[in-house]
Enzyme design. Structure first.
Site, PDB file in Angstrom:
ATOM      1  N   GLU A 143      -4.732 120.180 -41.409  1.00  0.00           N
ATOM      2  CA  GLU A 143      -5.084 120.556 -42.777  1.00  0.00           C
ATOM      3  C   GLU A 143      -4.630 121.955 -43.189  1.00  0.00           C
ATOM      4  O   GLU A 143      -4.254 122.176 -44.335  1.00  0.00           O
ATOM      5  CB  GLU A 143      -6.621 120.471 -42.955  1.00  0.00           C
ATOM      6  CG  GLU A 143      -7.175 119.063 -42.959  1.00  0.00           C
ATOM      7  CD  GLU A 143      -6.930 118.344 -44.278  1.00  0.00           C
ATOM      8  OE1 GLU A 143      -6.325 118.951 -45.195  1.00  0.00           O
ATOM      9  OE2 GLU A 143      -7.325 117.171 -44.392  1.00  0.00           O
ATOM     10  N   SER A 198     -65.032 103.024 -24.048  1.00  0.00           N
ATOM     11  CA  SER A 198     -65.653 103.909 -23.048  1.00  0.00           C
ATOM     12  C   SER A 198     -64.787 105.106 -22.688  1.00  0.00           C
ATOM     13  O   SER A 198     -65.097 105.828 -21.740  1.00  0.00           O
ATOM     14  CB  SER A 198     -65.944 103.099 -21.771  1.00  0.00           C
ATOM     15  OG  SER A 198     -66.850 102.056 -22.015  1.00  0.00           O
TER      16      SER A 198
END
Length: 781
Positions: free
Chosen positions: A85, A345
């Site tokens: 690029e 419990s």
């Protein structure tokens, strides 16, 4: 001589003033033209494991896979991008005049736009502005690009670009593209993969995996050739790279710990979250959950959750909020770790701990295990049986309900309620009166997170060099390995190491699902663990702790249906031990030093030694345990030579007598206790005519005082009966029964009768042949 700027400005001509003002405005406009924040876009929620491996992600609100911006750029991608690029990226100030001139020449020559001449900096500005491409927009991009070069470094600009560049479809940014196209992170990209991603943003709509593949391949190979020519890669690397095929189709993103990812999506939407999860352990735990879920599905039990905490690090390393996340039914998407469920419990160890710590109990103190009715509350053991009296540690390890209720009644519901809130149970928010004594049997709701974390903090207090001051942390802090230092707004809670150690010492005796003598197998590690089953078989719990890990398991249906086989020990328990069998084992907790003292306790009752206790043991207790009462069950009595009668001291008696200590429980305790303890001998009665019995020889088993009873209907629709029962310590005694002062009948051997009283309040009285009397009051609805 000082010259004021205002004077110089006044001496200038009007033309020069206009020019100077214009230049000033242009400079100021240039300085402030670039927004402080370039990109105003939503991001995906991304969650990684502790080693940066991706666990999962959720798509951004605009439907794009756009991961949060990166701070660095992988070297391979950097070389590929710059080569393809903007090869002069490190040598220009945002605009490359040569590239612009070349683009203008090519566009005029071809009479169409064939080249843009944009630098990577200009492309970053274009991505941020997202405006139509026009000549005017190009000028703005050039101005902003040069301004960006003054604000950010080249590396920062490159990171901005690769974080927002389009890679085809709804894939934006390098990280999302790496996972979607290659199934791994950007740091693991090969040269071929990096080159492909470098060329995609150039024309993402024209070349991608399903369109223009040949063009894409050609562009990729051209980048690789340039890299080879510039000697960035060698010949062998180049040959291998160009031979690498393009991916066939996008990959699905990982779906590890999906409920955790969804949780972060709700709490930290659009952010990058680095969790403490160990991905290897997480995946294995998910496999365990999947395997057990398939087993439980046969019984229509559809959901299961597992939480694993690393104790020394205080970090969650596995978070399995449920199973079958991809299924859209059966509550599979519910994160059960965060869902309040009935505790069953599972809270009993905390009451045992609290009473030990306060000095309200010794580890082996006998507790009643008999039928009780407290203001209409009539708890029962899971087995529906009673043993009369049970040592506290055994009552905990066997999870007996009645001893737990009597413990809570003694300790106090408001005090225990406050204790649970201090230790981090955030869902227990209603007043203590709302829960009552049912608080210890599942009357409250808690999350698997709070339960497991509370057990973990208990275990962590026993690890050397760890803080014993447990400050409840925000859950996200623990999941992300961050210590919450804001102690000023959080109440500090200190665990008593001695009480924790004694609690764990009892919990390691809980019977394991394998039904084997685990102590005889050296390879099996010691684990303090507890199960819980909620009323109606809706929730099954199991939590275990070792010096390395705390593991919490919940099994049930997220939609709330109960199932007969949904019992903690039978479902959650086996899953818990399957998890521990996978995790690295460790030795047991070392007993804390300097926190216990020696004390002499009664061997039979577990209380501190009383005046008449003959068989005692020297055990370690907490100093606060010295406040407990001495043994109330040993009595010094005078007996006949054959131990058939007790003899009053001043009774005229010619029989040979002797004196001894005798262990005697209250009548109802005794009635059940002797059924399980054949060695127990009831206290003999007084010899007739030789004094009054100072001990109450009989006691009602049912109904207890102030019981509220609803009579069942018989099959023919008529009113049913109530069966009342009495315990007497003399098996030969005759008992005479009176209901509301009206004589009913007499019984011998078995003192049990059936009555059919009218609705209302009633008084029941029993009198034995020696004149001993006992009464109780009950109400018929």
């Amino acid at each position: 001589m000082k010259v004021k700027i205002s004077e110089v400005f006044r001496n200038l001509s009007i033309t020069k003033r206009v020019i100077l003002g214009s230049i000033t405005l242009l400079v100021m406009g240039y300085m402030f033209c670039l927004p402080r924040q370039l990109f105003h876009v939503p991001y995906s929620t991304v969650v990684t494991a502790r080693n940066e491996e991706l666990l999962g992600a959720r798509i951004a609100s605009d439907g794009q896979w756009r991961f949060p911006p990166r701070n660095t750029t992988p070297e391979k991608i950097k070389h590929c991008l710059i080569t393809f690029e903007d090869k002069h990226f490190y040598h220009h100030w945002g605009v490359n005049p040569l590239a612009i001139g070349r683009a203008v020449y090519q566009n005029i020559k071809n009479k169409r736009i064939v080249s843009g001449g944009s630098t990577l900096t200009m492309q970053t500005i274009r991505l941020a502005r997202n405006k139509p491409r026009t000549f005017g927009e190009k000028i703005i991009e050039m101005i902003w690009a040069t301004r960006l070069e003054f604000r950010a470094s080249k590396e920062e600009i490159l990171s901005m670009y690769i974080s927002h560049a389009p890679f085809g479809g709804n894939v934006v940014g390098l990280d999302a593209a790496a996972w979607r196209y290659f199934g791994h992170s950007a740091e693991e990209l090969s040269w071929a993969e990096s080159a492909m991603l470098a060329v995609l943003p150039n024309a993402p709509a024209m070349i991608h995996l399903s369109k223009g593949r040949e063009t894409l391949l050609a562009k990729r190979n051209r980048v690789l050739k340039l890299l080879h020519e510039k000697e960035i890669i060698d010949s062998s690397t180049y040959e291998l790279a160009v031979s690498e095929p393009l991916p066939e189709e996008p990959h699905l993103l990982p779906q590890t710990a999906p409920h955790l990812v969804s949780r972060f999506y709700k709490e930290r939407n659009g952010q990058y979250s680095h969790s403490t999860i160990d991905r290897g352990i997480q995946m294995h735990i998910e496999n365990i959950a999947e395997r057990w879920s398939n087993e439980f599905n046969r019984s229509d039990i559809r959901n299961l959750a597992i939480l694993v905490i690393d104790l020394p690090a205080n970090q969650v390393i596995a978070y399995c909020g449920n199973v079958h996340f991809d299924h859209r039914q059966g509550g599979n998407q519910v994160d059960v770790i965060q869902a309040p469920r009935s505790t069953g419990s599972i809270l009993k160890p905390f009451l045992y701990y609290a009473m030990l710590q306060e000095g309200a109990l010794l580890p082996h103190t006998l507790l009643p295990d008999i039928p009780i009715n407290i203001n209409g509350f009539s708890p029962q053991n899971f087995s529906r049986q009673y043993e009369g009296a049970v040592p506290a540690s055994e009552a905990l390890s066997r999870s007996l309900n009645i001893p737990a209720v009597t413990m809570l009644q003694k300790y106090g519901v408001p005090k225990f309620h406050n204790f649970l809130q201090q230790t981090g149970f955030k869902t227990i928010t209603r007043p203590s009166s709302h829960y009552g004594l049912s608080l210890i049997l599942g009357g409250a709701e808690a999350t698997l997170w709070d339960v497991t974390n509370a057990y973990a903090q208990m275990g962590r207090s026993l690890i050397p060099n760890q803080h014993s001051d447990a400050v409840p942390q925000k859950e996200a802090d623990i999941l992300m390995g961050e210590e919450n230092k804001n102690e000023a707004i959080q109440q500090k809670f200190t665990w008593d190491k001695g009480a924790v150690w004694q609690t764990f010492d009892a919990l390691k005796e809980v019977n394991r699902p394998e039904e084997i003598d685990w102590k005889s197998i050296p390879s099996m590690q010691t684990i303090a663990w507890k199960t819980g089953t909620s009323y109606g078989f809706r929730d099954a719990w199991a939590v275990g702790v070792t010096p390395r890990y705390a593991v919490g398991v919940w099994v049930g249906n997220a939609t709330g249906e109960g199932k007969p086989g949904l019992v903690g020990a039978q479902t959650a328990g086996p899953v818990l031990f399957d998890v521990f069998n996978y995790l690295p084992s460790s030795s047991w907790f070392e007993r804390p030093t300097g926190v216990f003292i020696d004390a002499e306790v009664c061997r039979q009752s577990g209380h501190l030694k009383g005046r008449f206790c003959e068989e005692t043991d020297t055990v370690l207790i907490l100093p606060s345990g010295l406040r407990t009462e001495s043994c109330p069950y040993h009595h010094f009595i005078t007996l006949s030579a054959d131990e058939k009668y007790r003899i009053y001291e001043n009774c005229a008696n010619t029989e040979p007598t002797f004196q001894r200590s005798w262990f005697a429980l209250p009548p109802v305790w005794e009635w059940y206790y002797k059924q399980h303890h054949p060695e127990y001998k009831p206290l003999p009665p007084f010899k007739s005519g030789c004094g009054e019995d100072s001990f109450q020889p009989m006691q009602f088993i049912y109904p207890p005082m102030n019981a509220r009873i609803k009579l069942p209907k018989q099959l023919d629709g008529n009113k049913g009966f109530i069966t009342v029962e009495l315990a007497h310590n003399n098996p030969e005694a005759i008992v005479f029964w009176h209901l509301d002062d009206i004589y009913m009948m007499q019984t011998q051997d078995f003192h049990k009768i059936s009555l059919q009283p009218e609705p209302g309040k009633h008084s029941l009285t029993a009198v034995d042949g020696e004149g001993n009397t006992v009464s109780t009051t009950f109400f018929i609805k």
